[in-house]
Scaffold this motif. Structure first.
Motif, mmCIF file in Angstrom:
data_model
loop_
_atom_site.group_PDB
_atom_site.id
_atom_site.type_symbol
_atom_site.label_atom_id
_atom_site.label_comp_id
_atom_site.label_asym_id
_atom_site.label_seq_id
_atom_site.Cartn_x
_atom_site.Cartn_y
_atom_site.Cartn_z
ATOM 1 N N SER A 75 0.835 -1.182 -0.117
ATOM 2 C CA SER A 75 -0.037 -0.039 -0.176
ATOM 3 C C SER A 75 0.772 1.285 -0.136
ATOM 4 C CB SER A 75 -1.012 -0.147 1.305
ATOM 5 O OG SER A 75 -1.675 1.234 1.321
ATOM 6 N N VAL A 76 0.508 2.142 -0.897
ATOM 7 C CA VAL A 76 1.269 3.330 -0.909
ATOM 8 C C VAL A 76 0.761 4.622 0.204
ATOM 9 C CG1 VAL A 76 1.481 3.230 -3.381
ATOM 10 C CG2 VAL A 76 -0.427 4.516 -2.386
ATOM 11 N N HIS A 114 5.047 4.912 -3.526
ATOM 12 C CA HIS A 114 4.286 6.158 -3.874
ATOM 13 C C HIS A 114 3.492 5.580 -5.110
ATOM 14 C CE1 HIS A 114 6.300 8.902 -1.266
ATOM 15 N NE2 HIS A 114 7.440 8.525 -1.526
ATOM 16 N N LYS A 115 2.668 6.304 -5.569
ATOM 17 C CA LYS A 115 1.835 5.930 -6.636
ATOM 18 C C LYS A 115 2.708 5.767 -7.832
ATOM 19 C CE LYS A 115 -2.767 6.877 -8.888
ATOM 20 N NZ LYS A 115 -3.917 7.846 -8.886
ATOM 21 N N ARG A 124 4.083 2.469 -9.292
ATOM 22 C CA ARG A 124 3.213 1.189 -10.016
ATOM 23 C C ARG A 124 3.859 0.747 -11.385
ATOM 24 N NH1 ARG A 124 0.483 6.191 -10.966
ATOM 25 N NH2 ARG A 124 -0.252 6.542 -13.143
ATOM 26 N N TYR A 133 -3.589 1.525 -4.101
ATOM 27 C CA TYR A 133 -3.543 2.939 -4.176
ATOM 28 C C TYR A 133 -4.861 3.411 -4.638
ATOM 29 C CZ TYR A 133 -2.367 2.187 -9.012
ATOM 30 O OH TYR A 133 -2.166 1.861 -10.380
ATOM 31 N N THR A 177 -8.398 5.545 -5.765
ATOM 32 C CA THR A 177 -8.583 6.237 -6.915
ATOM 33 C C THR A 177 -8.627 7.749 -6.614
ATOM 34 O OG1 THR A 177 -10.104 4.617 -7.295
ATOM 35 C CG2 THR A 177 -10.748 6.487 -8.639
ATOM 36 N N GLU A 178 -8.155 8.564 -7.601
ATOM 37 C CA GLU A 178 -7.890 9.991 -7.537
ATOM 38 C C GLU A 178 -8.928 10.508 -8.764
ATOM 39 O OE1 GLU A 178 -3.940 11.029 -7.816
ATOM 40 O OE2 GLU A 178 -3.513 10.331 -5.762
ATOM 41 N N ASP A 188 -8.406 5.365 -11.668
ATOM 42 C CA ASP A 188 -7.035 5.204 -11.715
ATOM 43 C C ASP A 188 -6.601 4.423 -10.253
ATOM 44 O OD1 ASP A 188 -7.325 7.410 -10.115
ATOM 45 O OD2 ASP A 188 -5.875 8.517 -10.919
ATOM 46 N N GLY A 189 -7.322 4.010 -9.658
ATOM 47 C CA GLY A 189 -7.057 3.288 -8.531
ATOM 48 C C GLY A 189 -6.633 1.723 -8.506
ATOM 49 N N SER A 190 -5.908 1.212 -7.528
ATOM 50 C CA SER A 190 -5.278 -0.090 -7.629
ATOM 51 C C SER A 190 -5.650 -0.936 -6.263
ATOM 52 C CB SER A 190 -4.053 -0.521 -8.254
ATOM 53 O OG SER A 190 -3.710 -1.817 -8.177
#
Length: 619
Positions: free
Chosen positions: A151-152, A218-219, A222, A253, A255-256, A285-287
């Motif tokens: 996890s970020v 950090h994101k 990825r 990470y 979703t933004e 854009d999340g994972s």
């Protein structure tokens, strides 16, 4: 007596006793480097001439104590050597004929200081030390990445991977890389990143090194590619490098951002065709991939259509009633409060209803009349209309005006509705225009062959073509005509032909062709003008015989004259002798034609030769 040593060049150490009577000098390499498993020879050569000396080899253990391995004594010209203690080494130490210490296969345990001592009696004693370094290339570098989901959102460094380099000597060094760039991480533990390492000596004496990398993620990591490399040393100051396979991390990470759009098929303006299957695509854009909720807004109320993890919604066979506002929402509970997790779009369904014409499929108009045909259609977005006749463009707009129609106006008229912003969405409707009227007639005839005039018995072909509606009937005043057939390439025309012999009677009366239908008839008369008589066949034969006989006589006369050449009176009338009394001159036929008689006689007898009372030479 204590010896004093000095280095000669880069390879050998020369040692000699101190004092003025120094006699013993040694040549010993101070450092010997070799790869593991290769043979090695340690040299200790006394310089100068000596009648007798004793050479001994010692090994220095880790405590600094010396243990004798071998010795050799020079007696006369021969050096007698003995190995005293191989210390369990396999294969054992050897001493060659020159007193050099031989190690058949270098091992990591052979890395020691080897001391050579030479005692030459009164000449003194000298010693020198050779250090042996054994190098071993490590095995292929292996990496064990963290296969879990990292996890970020963690605020401390997490274990990324462990790198292993085994069975090398000396111990290798390990470095870490991200996207090909070396990571400068310290050995001290901190929240941003560090690494730890551990060295293990194997039973073989070789060294294995493991290094573990810790990073705060950090994101942006990825898509990062990580790997490690082991750096090892080789003889003569050389170095090697062995890299591990690259690996990626699985990150978690939130979703933004969310994207929501209409997939294929759709136009640049966002229209979809009625009846097509349409895909609505949603991506966060999340994972790992979040859950997607698709809905439709009707009267500000959400109607949930589908929930899935793929982010795809297919509308099969859309219709105009499905136009409206659609939305997608990402269900991500780790996202920040200010993240926009929902998006909407407008779906526009383009449709086109069947066309309507003010005329039936078949429109019949009198010749030279006028009318207008209207074309109407319903669609969204607003369709455009255009008219064509037999695929030839006529104009744009809903109304087709037909003024003073002729037979050329007949044909197929088509109204097409289309949408410039929605390709491949169009409809057509057609009608057939029939123009009714008295027939139109065109006549053709073959030209005479000789002197632009006809003769008796010449053959002529007459052609009549006509058009009109209903289709006209073609009739001839003379028998033998062909049946009427359509003319290729000339729409609406039919044609009939008649072949006959030209006569003076036909020239006077003419040959007529008539085209008729219920609206009237049209007639055309063919005339042949003045017809010359045909030359009789018998008269021609008589003239030919006469000409042939005349030519034959001329040939005979010419031949006779050539035979009589040189004789007087040839080919002209001769002098007649006095005829006997009571016998007048007569021709064979009883007429008085001496010229003809002489010619015939001369021709028959070849001419008289001087007889009294006969004809002279005649031609």
């Amino acid at each position: 007596m204590v010896s004093e040593c000095h280095r000669s060049g880069h390879e050998y150490l020369h040692c000699s006793p101190t004092g003025g009577q120094a006699e013993v000098h040694l040549s010993v390499p101070p450092l010997v480097e070799v790869m593991r498993g290769e043979p090695v020879t340690l040299d200790c050569t006394p310089l100068g001439a000596h009648d007798h000396y004793v050479l001994e080899w010692f090994i220095t253990d880790r405590s600094g104590a010396r243990r004798r391995l071998a010795s050799a004594e020079l007696q006369g010209s021969e050096l007698q050597g003995t190995v005293h203690d191989s210390r369990g080494r396999s294969p054992p130490y050897q001493l060659d004929s020159r007193g050099r210490l031989v190690l058949a296969e270098a091992q990591v345990g052979d890395e020691r200081d080897y001391v050579c001592v030479v005692r030459a009696g009164a000449a003194g004693t000298a010693e020198a030390t050779a250090r042996l370094s054994v190098f071993a290339k490590p095995e292929a570098t292996e990496v064990s990445p963290n296969r879990g989901t990292l996890s970020v959102m963690e605020d401390s460094a997490q274990q990324i991977a462990t790198c292993n380099s085994q069975n090398g000597n000396p111990a290798p060094q390990i470095t870490w890389y991200r996207d090909g760039q070396r990571l400068e991480v310290p050995m001290e533990v901190n929240s941003e990143g560090y690494m730890t390492s551990r060295t293990v000596r194997e039973t073989s004496g070789l060294l294995s090194l493991s290094s573990t990398l810790y990073l705060r993620l950090h994101k942006a990591d990825r898509d990062a590619s990580f790997h490690c490399a082991a750096h090892y040393s080789l003889p003569s100051g050389h170095h090697g490098r062995l890299e591990s396979p690259a690996f990626r991390l699985t990150l978690h990470y939130p979703t933004e951002h969310v994207q929501f759009w209409v997939g294929s098929p759709s136009t640049a303006a966002g229209w979809v065709r009625e009846g097509d299957s349409v895909q609505l695509l949603c991506r966060g854009d999340g994972s790992p991939s979040p859950e997607y909720t698709f809905f439709r807004l009707q009267d500000k109320q959400e109607e949930v259509l589908n929930i899935n993890l793929e982010g795809n919604l297919t509308l099969v066979g859309v219709h105009r009633g499905q136009s409206g506002t659609y939305g997608c929402r990402v269900e991500d509970y780790d996202a920040s409060e200010d993240a926009q997790l929902s998006q909407t779009l407008e779906l526009h369904v383009a449709y086109l209803d069947p066309l309507e014409l003010s005329a039936r499929e078949e429109l019949s108009l009198p010749l030279k009349s006028s009318t207008a045909v209207n074309c109407s259609v319903r669609g969204l977005p607003s369709p455009a209309l255009r008219w064509t006749k037999d695929s030839v463009p006529l104009g744009d707009g809903p109304t087709l005006s037909l003024s003073s129609v002729t037979f050329d106006s007949a044909g197929t008229y088509t109204c097409e509705a289309f949408m410039p912003t929605v390709p491949l969405l169009s409809r057509t409707r057609s009608f057939e225009l029939l123009v009714q009227g008295s027939p139109e007639l065109k006549a053709e005839e073959t030209e005479p062959e000789a002197e632009s005039s006809w003769r008796e018995g010449d053959e002529a072909t007459l052609i009549c073509s006509a058009r009109g509606y209903p289709e006209p009937k073609l009739t001839w005043s003379q028998p033998g005509s062909s049946s009427a057939e359509p003319v290729p390439g000339r729409q609406g025309w039919v044609s009939s032909s008649l072949t006959l012999k030209v006569t003076s009677a036909l020239s006077q009366d003419g040959v007529s062709c008539e085209a008729s239908n219920p609206h009237g008839s049209t007639r055309h008369v063919f005339h042949f003008g003045t017809v010359a008589p045909q030359i009789p066949q018998a008269g021609v034969a008589v003239m030919a015989v006469a000409v042939s006989v005349g030519l034959l006589l001329l040939v005979v006369a010419a031949f006779y004259c050539m035979r009589r050449k040189g004789r007087p009176g040839c080919c002209r009338r001769g002098e007649k002798g006095a005829p006997p009394p009571g016998e007048p001159e007569r021709s064979h036929s009883g007429s008085e034609r001496p010229e003809q008689t002489g010619l015939l006689m001369g021709g028959a007898s070849g001419g008289a030769r001087g007889g009294s009372g006969g004809l002279g030479d005649e031609c």
